[in-house]
Design a protein around this motif. Structure first.
Motif, PDB file in Angstrom:
ATOM      1  N   SER A 129      45.585  43.141  38.073  1.00 39.84           N
ATOM      2  CA  SER A 129      46.935  42.682  38.420  1.00 39.84           C
ATOM      3  C   SER A 129      47.013  41.205  38.804  1.00 39.84           C
ATOM      4  O   SER A 129      48.040  40.573  38.573  1.00 39.84           O
ATOM      5  CB  SER A 129      47.514  43.538  39.548  1.00 39.84           C
ATOM      6  N   LEU A 130      45.955  40.667  39.386  1.00 39.79           N
ATOM      7  CA  LEU A 130      45.989  39.262  39.827  1.00 39.79           C
ATOM      8  C   LEU A 130      45.217  38.319  38.911  1.00 39.79           C
ATOM      9  O   LEU A 130      45.485  37.130  38.879  1.00 39.79           O
ATOM     10  CB  LEU A 130      45.424  39.152  41.256  1.00 39.79           C
ATOM     11  N   GLY A 131      44.227  38.857  38.230  1.00 38.81           N
ATOM     12  CA  GLY A 131      43.388  38.031  37.359  1.00 38.81           C
ATOM     13  C   GLY A 131      42.055  37.719  38.024  1.00 38.81           C
ATOM     14  O   GLY A 131      41.919  37.765  39.253  1.00 38.81           O
ATOM     15  N   THR A 132      41.072  37.396  37.219  1.00 38.27           N
ATOM     16  CA  THR A 132      39.715  37.179  37.733  1.00 38.27           C
ATOM     17  C   THR A 132      39.570  35.880  38.516  1.00 38.27           C
ATOM     18  O   THR A 132      38.662  35.757  39.332  1.00 38.27           O
ATOM     19  CB  THR A 132      38.687  37.179  36.587  1.00 38.27           C
ATOM     20  N   ASP A 133      40.456  34.913  38.296  1.00 42.93           N
ATOM     21  CA  ASP A 133      40.344  33.621  38.971  1.00 42.93           C
ATOM     22  C   ASP A 133      41.250  33.488  40.195  1.00 42.93           C
ATOM     23  O   ASP A 133      41.285  32.433  40.818  1.00 42.93           O
ATOM     24  CB  ASP A 133      40.671  32.480  37.996  1.00 42.93           C
ATOM     25  N   HIS A 134      41.965  34.550  40.540  1.00 44.44           N
ATOM     26  CA  HIS A 134      42.845  34.511  41.704  1.00 44.44           C
ATOM     27  C   HIS A 134      42.002  34.436  42.977  1.00 44.44           C
ATOM     28  O   HIS A 134      40.910  34.996  43.063  1.00 44.44           O
ATOM     29  CB  HIS A 134      43.729  35.762  41.717  1.00 44.44           C
ATOM     30  N   THR A 135      42.511  33.739  43.988  1.00 46.41           N
ATOM     31  CA  THR A 135      41.747  33.550  45.221  1.00 46.41           C
ATOM     32  C   THR A 135      41.428  34.879  45.923  1.00 46.41           C
ATOM     33  O   THR A 135      40.347  35.013  46.504  1.00 46.41           O
ATOM     34  CB  THR A 135      42.490  32.625  46.206  1.00 46.41           C
ATOM     35  N   ILE A 136      42.320  35.834  45.848  1.00 42.08           N
ATOM     36  CA  ILE A 136      42.044  37.137  46.466  1.00 42.08           C
ATOM     37  C   ILE A 136      40.921  37.845  45.717  1.00 42.08           C
ATOM     38  O   ILE A 136      40.021  38.427  46.327  1.00 42.08           O
ATOM     39  CB  ILE A 136      43.313  38.002  46.533  1.00 42.08           C
ATOM     40  N   THR A 137      40.951  37.795  44.398  1.00 44.38           N
ATOM     41  CA  THR A 137      39.889  38.416  43.601  1.00 44.38           C
ATOM     42  C   THR A 137      38.545  37.762  43.901  1.00 44.38           C
ATOM     43  O   THR A 137      37.533  38.454  44.083  1.00 44.38           O
ATOM     44  CB  THR A 137      40.211  38.303  42.098  1.00 44.38           C
ATOM     45  N   LEU A 138      38.535  36.454  43.985  1.00 46.83           N
ATOM     46  CA  LEU A 138      37.290  35.754  44.307  1.00 46.83           C
ATOM     47  C   LEU A 138      36.814  36.105  45.722  1.00 46.83           C
ATOM     48  O   LEU A 138      35.611  36.293  45.952  1.00 46.83           O
ATOM     49  CB  LEU A 138      37.493  34.242  44.161  1.00 46.83           C
ATOM     50  N   MET A 185      45.262  42.697  49.570  1.00 45.97           N
ATOM     51  CA  MET A 185      44.864  41.855  50.701  1.00 45.97           C
ATOM     52  C   MET A 185      44.567  42.699  51.936  1.00 45.97           C
ATOM     53  O   MET A 185      43.588  42.455  52.642  1.00 45.97           O
ATOM     54  CB  MET A 185      45.974  40.840  50.996  1.00 45.97           C
ATOM     55  N   GLU A 186      45.385  43.694  52.185  1.00 41.02           N
ATOM     56  CA  GLU A 186      45.136  44.578  53.336  1.00 41.02           C
ATOM     57  C   GLU A 186      43.875  45.398  53.115  1.00 41.02           C
ATOM     58  O   GLU A 186      43.138  45.683  54.061  1.00 41.02           O
ATOM     59  CB  GLU A 186      46.346  45.485  53.579  1.00 41.02           C
TER      60      GLU A 186
END
Length: 132
Positions: free
Chosen positions: A98-107, A65-66
């Motif tokens: 680590s978060l997955g392709t559908d995670h809001t941060i990844t998107l 995120m940072e």
């Protein structure tokens, strides 16, 4: 100046204080960006991201995120290539793993990469196709 004094005075405190200070500095960076003081925000955001990498590792959600905040600050300064490289080569692979392709941060990182490429006047069609 007060933030530096607080950091020095309380630096012997535990991990919670250091995490709180990073959050405060991150908020300060966001305020600097909103005031148009992007150069100052960039220095602060780079330092925060480096500390997150050192303490939490590259695949931690807070670090990613940072890193996204850093990429957006680079965009504010029209440093499109650096922003795109950071997102494409470092942040997105870790976020996907680590978060997955559908995670809001990844998107959100996908959107940040798209913005960096779209707003860069020197971006070619091949650059866009490579980003897919």
């Amino acid at each position: 100046a007060n933030l530096a004094l607080l950091r020095r005075y309380w630096s012997h405190s535990g991990k919670d204080f250091r995490d709180d200070m990073l959050r405060v500095e991150s908020c300060l960076s966001a305020v600097l960006n909103s005031l148009g003081r992007h150069d100052e925000a960039l220095v602060l955001t780079r330092r925060i991201h480096a500390r997150r990498v050192a303490t939490l590792g590259v695949s931690h959600e807070s670090t990613i995120m940072e890193g996204c905040n850093l990429a957006m600050t680079l965009q504010c300064l029209e440093l499109w290539d650096e922003s795109a490289t950071l997102v494409r080569d470092q942040l997105l692979p870790e976020a996907r793993r680590s978060l997955g392709t559908d995670h809001t941060i990844t998107l959100g990182l996908n959107q940040t990469l798209a913005d960096s490429l779209q707003d860069n006047d020197e971006c070619t069609r091949d650059d866009l196709l490579e980003a897919e």
